[in-house]
Design a protein around this motif. Structure first.
Motif, mmCIF file in Angstrom:
data_model
loop_
_atom_site.group_PDB
_atom_site.id
_atom_site.type_symbol
_atom_site.label_atom_id
_atom_site.label_comp_id
_atom_site.label_asym_id
_atom_site.label_seq_id
_atom_site.Cartn_x
_atom_site.Cartn_y
_atom_site.Cartn_z
ATOM 1 N N LEU A 75 3.352 12.728 13.063
ATOM 2 C CA LEU A 75 3.784 13.419 11.841
ATOM 3 C C LEU A 75 2.676 14.325 11.310
ATOM 4 C CD1 LEU A 75 5.716 10.553 10.020
ATOM 5 C CD2 LEU A 75 6.630 12.398 11.431
ATOM 6 N N TRP A 76 1.436 13.862 11.390
ATOM 7 C CA TRP A 76 0.310 14.699 10.928
ATOM 8 C C TRP A 76 0.218 15.960 11.782
ATOM 9 C CZ3 TRP A 76 -4.197 15.982 13.699
ATOM 10 C CH2 TRP A 76 -5.162 16.671 12.963
ATOM 11 N N TRP A 77 0.373 15.799 13.092
ATOM 12 C CA TRP A 77 0.266 16.941 14.003
ATOM 13 C C TRP A 77 1.377 17.952 13.735
ATOM 14 C CZ3 TRP A 77 -2.589 19.862 16.766
ATOM 15 C CH2 TRP A 77 -2.031 20.704 17.738
ATOM 16 N N ARG A 78 2.584 17.468 13.544
ATOM 17 C CA ARG A 78 3.689 18.387 13.277
ATOM 18 C C ARG A 78 3.549 19.078 11.922
ATOM 19 N NH1 ARG A 78 8.650 14.503 15.334
ATOM 20 N NH2 ARG A 78 8.528 15.038 17.551
ATOM 21 N N GLY A 79 2.855 18.445 10.997
ATOM 22 C CA GLY A 79 2.714 19.011 9.654
ATOM 23 C C GLY A 79 1.637 20.062 9.520
ATOM 24 N N LEU A 80 0.768 20.198 10.516
ATOM 25 C CA LEU A 80 -0.300 21.195 10.449
ATOM 26 C C LEU A 80 0.276 22.609 10.483
ATOM 27 C CD1 LEU A 80 -2.984 19.769 12.928
ATOM 28 C CD2 LEU A 80 -3.094 19.775 10.425
ATOM 29 N N ASP A 81 -0.407 23.532 9.800
ATOM 30 C CA ASP A 81 0.017 24.926 9.946
ATOM 31 C C ASP A 81 -0.416 25.431 11.320
ATOM 32 O OD1 ASP A 81 -2.690 26.030 9.873
ATOM 33 O OD2 ASP A 81 -2.656 25.707 7.709
ATOM 34 N N ASP A 82 0.120 26.558 11.736
ATOM 35 C CA ASP A 82 -0.094 27.040 13.098
ATOM 36 C C ASP A 82 -1.563 27.299 13.415
ATOM 37 O OD1 ASP A 82 2.583 26.885 13.624
ATOM 38 O OD2 ASP A 82 2.998 29.002 13.185
ATOM 39 N N ALA A 83 -2.305 27.827 12.447
ATOM 40 C CA ALA A 83 -3.719 28.143 12.691
ATOM 41 C C ALA A 83 -4.525 26.874 12.925
ATOM 42 C CB ALA A 83 -4.286 28.942 11.516
ATOM 43 N N ALA A 84 -4.289 25.854 12.107
ATOM 44 C CA ALA A 84 -5.011 24.584 12.264
ATOM 45 C C ALA A 84 -4.656 23.910 13.582
ATOM 46 C CB ALA A 84 -4.684 23.670 11.084
ATOM 47 N N ALA A 85 -3.377 23.977 13.959
ATOM 48 C CA ALA A 85 -2.957 23.372 15.220
ATOM 49 C C ALA A 85 -3.581 24.092 16.409
ATOM 50 C CB ALA A 85 -1.436 23.398 15.313
ATOM 51 N N GLU A 86 -3.633 25.411 16.355
ATOM 52 C CA GLU A 86 -4.198 26.194 17.445
ATOM 53 C C GLU A 86 -5.668 25.851 17.661
ATOM 54 O OE1 GLU A 86 -4.489 28.563 20.646
ATOM 55 O OE2 GLU A 86 -2.625 28.117 19.580
ATOM 56 N N ARG A 87 -6.400 25.615 16.585
ATOM 57 C CA ARG A 87 -7.820 25.284 16.689
ATOM 58 C C ARG A 87 -8.035 23.965 17.425
ATOM 59 N NH1 ARG A 87 -11.668 22.311 14.042
ATOM 60 N NH2 ARG A 87 -10.149 21.412 12.598
ATOM 61 N N LEU A 88 -7.089 23.039 17.288
ATOM 62 C CA LEU A 88 -7.255 21.696 17.852
ATOM 63 C C LEU A 88 -6.628 21.536 19.233
ATOM 64 C CD1 LEU A 88 -6.565 19.529 14.668
ATOM 65 C CD2 LEU A 88 -8.762 19.819 15.841
ATOM 66 N N LEU A 89 -5.806 22.493 19.653
ATOM 67 C CA LEU A 89 -5.144 22.354 20.946
ATOM 68 C C LEU A 89 -6.157 22.264 22.086
ATOM 69 C CD1 LEU A 89 -2.127 24.827 20.766
ATOM 70 C CD2 LEU A 89 -1.997 22.364 21.163
ATOM 71 N N PRO A 90 -5.982 21.312 23.005
ATOM 72 C CA PRO A 90 -6.883 21.221 24.161
ATOM 73 C C PRO A 90 -6.779 22.462 25.032
ATOM 74 C CG PRO A 90 -5.593 19.203 23.895
ATOM 75 C CD PRO A 90 -4.997 20.215 22.980
ATOM 76 N N ASP A 91 -7.811 22.699 25.811
ATOM 77 C CA ASP A 91 -7.853 23.846 26.708
ATOM 78 C C ASP A 91 -6.753 23.735 27.763
ATOM 79 O OD1 ASP A 91 -9.471 26.224 27.849
ATOM 80 O OD2 ASP A 91 -9.264 24.862 29.563
ATOM 81 N N ALA A 92 -6.087 24.863 28.026
ATOM 82 C CA ALA A 92 -4.940 24.868 28.947
ATOM 83 C C ALA A 92 -5.343 24.513 30.369
ATOM 84 C CB ALA A 92 -4.268 26.232 28.922
ATOM 85 N N LYS A 93 -6.561 24.840 30.785
ATOM 86 C CA LYS A 93 -6.991 24.555 32.146
ATOM 87 C C LYS A 93 -7.511 23.135 32.286
ATOM 88 C CE LYS A 93 -8.047 29.317 33.498
ATOM 89 N NZ LYS A 93 -9.100 30.240 34.019
ATOM 90 N N ARG A 94 -8.243 22.670 31.287
ATOM 91 C CA ARG A 94 -8.834 21.331 31.364
ATOM 92 C C ARG A 94 -7.823 20.230 31.086
ATOM 93 N NH1 ARG A 94 -13.180 21.173 27.120
ATOM 94 N NH2 ARG A 94 -13.302 19.010 27.804
ATOM 95 N N GLU A 95 -6.943 20.435 30.122
ATOM 96 C CA GLU A 95 -6.001 19.395 29.701
ATOM 97 C C GLU A 95 -4.585 19.979 29.570
ATOM 98 O OE1 GLU A 95 -6.735 16.333 29.505
ATOM 99 O OE2 GLU A 95 -8.923 16.327 29.417
ATOM 100 N N PRO A 96 -4.018 20.470 30.668
ATOM 101 C CA PRO A 96 -2.697 21.120 30.552
ATOM 102 C C PRO A 96 -1.597 20.178 30.077
ATOM 103 C CG PRO A 96 -3.279 20.746 32.850
ATOM 104 C CD PRO A 96 -4.504 20.453 32.055
ATOM 105 N N ASP A 97 -1.647 18.916 30.505
ATOM 106 C CA ASP A 97 -0.578 17.990 30.116
ATOM 107 C C ASP A 97 -0.602 17.683 28.628
ATOM 108 O OD1 ASP A 97 0.264 17.926 32.701
ATOM 109 O OD2 ASP A 97 -0.330 15.865 33.115
ATOM 110 N N LEU A 98 -1.787 17.391 28.104
ATOM 111 C CA LEU A 98 -1.882 17.080 26.682
ATOM 112 C C LEU A 98 -1.529 18.304 25.835
ATOM 113 C CD1 LEU A 98 -5.065 14.814 26.464
ATOM 114 C CD2 LEU A 98 -2.664 14.138 26.294
ATOM 115 N N ARG A 99 -1.964 19.477 26.279
ATOM 116 C CA ARG A 99 -1.649 20.684 25.533
ATOM 117 C C ARG A 99 -0.134 20.904 25.485
ATOM 118 N NH1 ARG A 99 -4.302 25.496 24.083
ATOM 119 N NH2 ARG A 99 -2.885 27.288 23.917
ATOM 120 N N HIS A 100 0.514 20.757 26.646
ATOM 121 C CA HIS A 100 1.970 20.955 26.659
ATOM 122 C C HIS A 100 2.667 19.925 25.770
ATOM 123 C CE1 HIS A 100 6.058 21.681 27.937
ATOM 124 N NE2 HIS A 100 6.170 20.397 28.230
#
Length: 603
Positions: free
Chosen positions: A120-145
């Motif tokens: 719920l906390w993750w879904r409630g973040l605004d887009d900018a805050a979520a983007e800052r915390l997203l794992p790297d697409a190459k290092r952690e593709p599964d978690l990012r997706h």
């Protein structure tokens, strides 16, 4: 296409048996189960201890550590949940299995509620805050997706207190109703007379007779099925009415979905438009199946098919395929396609993860249950020796191969989205059918194989799509105050639209909908079968044209699992799911099979 390879399974012997669940709970002991409970409790507490860290100042690396803890929590929860479900499926009449399943579900609901804050906390973040915390697409593709996928449901997510209340409500409300439906229907017994002897049958044993070459046995089987479900119609319809009202109350009124089916579409990550195009395409191509039913009537020497005769075999043989032969047939077929396909399927047998024997109280039907990437999936089938059971075995083993091809992914992304979940299973059935056709030169036998393939395509495409059309209308009718008799009439109307004048119906089929578990267990699920079948028909045509060069790309598609959006995965195969021409391409294959069968009509 590649030429067949020599069989490597001829020296193996396969016997029907139940499965072992030791890899979930060693020995099935209370002590082992308690250790699992304790491990899940520890994982929950570890997550709860991180709650105070979820602020705007949280560093990405620390967030990644929290995600790893969440991943371990999910793994433990999946194991506990699967054990309860599989044990209950083995014997739905076991008081001990039911009690344990109830206990597990209660504990899981508690643990889920305590860990809910993270999602719920993750879904409630605004887009900018979520983007800052997203794992790297190459290092952690599964978690990012997975994180991006969670945010698709932002607008339908409620506050934490409300979500907890819904979890409590579900555990003691609608989930209990669905369990009751399963218990009521799995205890049912059916009686038909065969050669002067009355047989008492489970539903799966009864269903074997709907494909009997003897018209009277087919009629008896359907009459008995419908008689028993008519007798139970009041409580079963009442369960469904409350299922629908609960679905509407939570999803449309509280979560803000535009329609009941939009809930499933969003969960599947498929646009409403694509589902509408699919359902319209099935209706628009219904003439192909009506043409087939008229042709089949002629081949059977009838003026018109009765609904009882829909799955009647064209041959007069009552051939049964022993289990050992059926297993080897499927594994050899997989090996002809690609050695890795067969090797992965063999793991299911080697690890004892298949329950194939017939038992009273055992769940009807068939399924494949994927638990963890590190574990071989578990399969349940009810094998009675029909050629259709061999096809079912190929289907469920196809699911297992799909899961094992995606075993390098996280537990959060191994499972494919629902519309793509049939991509390997239906393809496996097509491989089996093609093998049988290649090996058969007798015109009569070829007619039977083609008719069986068309029967299965009808059952997977048109029948399932019309199930969903019924559900759409039934949900609205129930909210408008429809009675159970009106629901029966509504279902009968969908049958009349499907068959037109090509099949003779009798009024008792008004009660057939009560015997479809998906209406209760997973509303609007069934269009995924239509989606998967038509997708596979198109892919299989490419395999026939391209041969072995097709295989690497196809295996890559399966290996995605659920680690990418369906539109991304399909784009690699050149598919636009909102394009009517795509769905029409699948029906072109149906037309080709029908033409081939028609050419053999006088053979």
């Amino acid at each position: 296409m590649p030429s067949p390879r020599p069989s490597a399974t001829a020296t193996h012997s396969y016997e029907q048996s139940s499965w072992t669940l030791d890899r979930l709970v060693p020995g099935g002991s209370e002590k082992s189960l308690e250790r699992l409970f304790q491990g899940l409790e520890r994982a929950t507490r570890e997550l709860e201890a991180r709650r105070g860290e979820l602020t705007e100042k949280l560093e990405p690396e620390r967030f990644l550590e929290i995600l790893r803890e969440y991943e371990r929590f999910v793994e433990r929860a999946f194991v506990v949940s699967a054990y309860g479900q599989l044990l209950f499926s083995s014997d739905t009449q076991s008081v001990e299995a039911l009690t344990l399943r109830n206990r597990i579900e209660h504990k899981l609901m508690e643990w889920q509620n305590r860990s809910l804050f993270l999602t719920l906390w993750w879904r409630g973040l605004d887009d900018a805050a979520a983007e800052r915390l997203l794992p790297d697409a190459k290092r952690e593709p599964d978690l990012r997706h997975h994180l991006l996928d969670l945010r698709r449901l932002r607008r339908h997510t409620l506050d934490e207190a409300s979500e907890k209340i819904i979890n409590l409500k579900d555990a003691n409300g609608v989930d209990a109703l669905i369990k009751l439906y399963s218990m009521l229907t799995n205890r049912l017994e059916f009686r038909i007379e065969v050669d002067g002897e009355v047989e008492v049958l489970t539903r799966d044993e009864l269903t074997a007779y709907v494909t009997s070459p003897r018209a009277e046995l087919r009629r008896q089987a359907y009459d008995e099925l419908l008689r028993v479900y008519r007798r139970e119609s009041r409580p079963l319809a009442e369960i469904y009415v409350h299922r629908v009202r609960d679905w509407d109350g939570e999803n449309r009124k509280l979560r803000g979905y535009a329609s009941p089916i939009a809930v499933r579409n969003t969960a599947n990550d498929v646009p409403d438009e694509a589902v509408e195009v699919l359902l319209d395409a099935v209706r628009d191509h219904g003439h192909l199946f009506r043409r087939y039913f008229r042709l089949k009537a002629r081949l059977l020497g009838m003026d018109r098919l009765r609904r009882y005769d829909l799955y009647a075999p064209l041959a007069s043989s009552e051939r049964r395929v022993p289990y050992d032969e059926g297993v080897r047939m499927v594994l050899d077929t997989f090996r002809d396609f690609h050695p890795g396909f067969a090797q992965r399927a063999e793991r299911v047998f080697r690890d004892g993860h298949i329950d194939s024997e017939l038992r009273k109280g055992k769940r009807s039907g068939a399924f494949c249950a994927t638990v963890l990437p590190s574990q071989t999936p578990w399969l349940l089938v009810n094998y009675t020796g029909r050629i259709r059971d061999v096809a079912t075995l190929a289907h469920e083993l196809g699911h297992a191969v799909h899961s094992l091809l995606a075993e390098e992914h996280s537990v959060l992304t191994q499972h494919s989205s629902l519309p793509l979940a049939e991509t390997s299973s239906v393809f496996a059935e097509m491989l089996l059918t093609d093998r049988l056709l290649r090996e058969e030169s007798d015109p009569g036998a070829r007619r039977e194989l083609l008719a069986t393939a068309l029967d299965d395509i009808y059952g997977t495409v048109q029948r399932q799509a019309y199930f969903v059309r019924f559900e759409v209308a039934a949900h609205q009718s129930i909210l408008d105050g429809a009675s159970s008799d009106q629901l029966n009439d509504l279902y009968y109307t969908t049958l009349e639209e499907q068959f037109g004048d090509s099949v003779e119906l009798v009024p008792e089929f008004r009660y057939e909908w009560l015997a479809i578990p998906h209406f209760y267990n997973a509303p609007f699920y069934c269009y995924s079968y239509s989606f998967g079948q038509l997708l596979v028909l198109s892919l299989y045509r490419r395999y026939q044209e391209e041969g072995e060069s097709f295989i690497p790309g196809y295996l890559k598609t399966l290996a995605y699992g659920g680690s990418a959006r369906p539109e991304t995965i399909l784009a690699e195969t050149g598919v636009d799911m909102t394009d009517p021409a795509f769905w029409a391409g699948g029906f072109a294959v149906v037309g080709g099979l029908l033409d081939e069968l028609a050419a053999l009509e006088t053979g």
